[in-house]
Design an enzyme around this catalytic site. Sequence first.
Site, PDB file in Angstrom:
ATOM      1  N   HIS A  90       0.927  -1.238  -0.069  1.00  0.00           N
ATOM      2  CA  HIS A  90      -0.014  -0.086  -0.087  1.00  0.00           C
ATOM      3  C   HIS A  90       0.788   1.069  -0.077  1.00  0.00           C
ATOM      4  CE1 HIS A  90      -3.693  -2.044   0.430  1.00  0.00           C
ATOM      5  NE2 HIS A  90      -3.370  -2.758   1.655  1.00  0.00           N
ATOM      6  N   ASP A 125      -4.836 -10.681  -1.465  1.00  0.00           N
ATOM      7  CA  ASP A 125      -4.878  -9.880  -0.423  1.00  0.00           C
ATOM      8  C   ASP A 125      -6.246  -9.496  -0.229  1.00  0.00           C
ATOM      9  OD1 ASP A 125      -4.349  -7.107   1.247  1.00  0.00           O
ATOM     10  OD2 ASP A 125      -2.682  -8.598   1.627  1.00  0.00           O
ATOM     11  N   HIS A 127      -7.170  -6.510   0.663  1.00  0.00           N
ATOM     12  CA  HIS A 127      -7.231  -5.028  -0.031  1.00  0.00           C
ATOM     13  C   HIS A 127      -6.257  -5.198  -1.213  1.00  0.00           C
ATOM     14  CE1 HIS A 127      -8.112  -5.059   4.386  1.00  0.00           C
ATOM     15  NE2 HIS A 127      -9.164  -4.218   3.904  1.00  0.00           N
TER      16      HIS A 127
END
Length: 152
Positions: A90, A125, A127
């Site tokens: 991220h 995942d 996200h």
Amino acid sequence: MRSTCEGSFVALPVLRSEKGSLKFLCSTRPDNRSEYSKKMQRSNVGENCPVFDGLFEFCQLSVYGSVTSAVKRNKQQTDIAGNWAGGLHHAKKPEATGFCYVNDTILAILEVLTYHQWVLYIDFDSHHGDGVEETFYPTDRVMIVSSHKYGE
């Protein structure tokens, strides 16, 4: 690998590209975070990326494991390589997000691209790995396949 900012380390040149990022990661601790409040706001550290003792060492280990794995594959020193402390997909150049402070995945992909023309990055995942996608979106050298439970 050293646990101080003065030591040489594979990721340090990348971290230096963002003014003050390395000093910030090295210096911020729970007991002094008020001194870094403006930098924390700009870097998105504090909300879903908390400051904790050993933050810099955590980032070092994550990046070291992923980049070393990529190097070993590039040099054909192993058939399979991975980093269970990595995958912090991220983080973006200007900010930490989603408990990801430094994007070890991007650095590992960049290492693989030094030996190979293309990379297929598969992201499983909960996200979406937005930091990796944003970084490699403008290039046709990295194909991203993302299967995730939440996000856009």
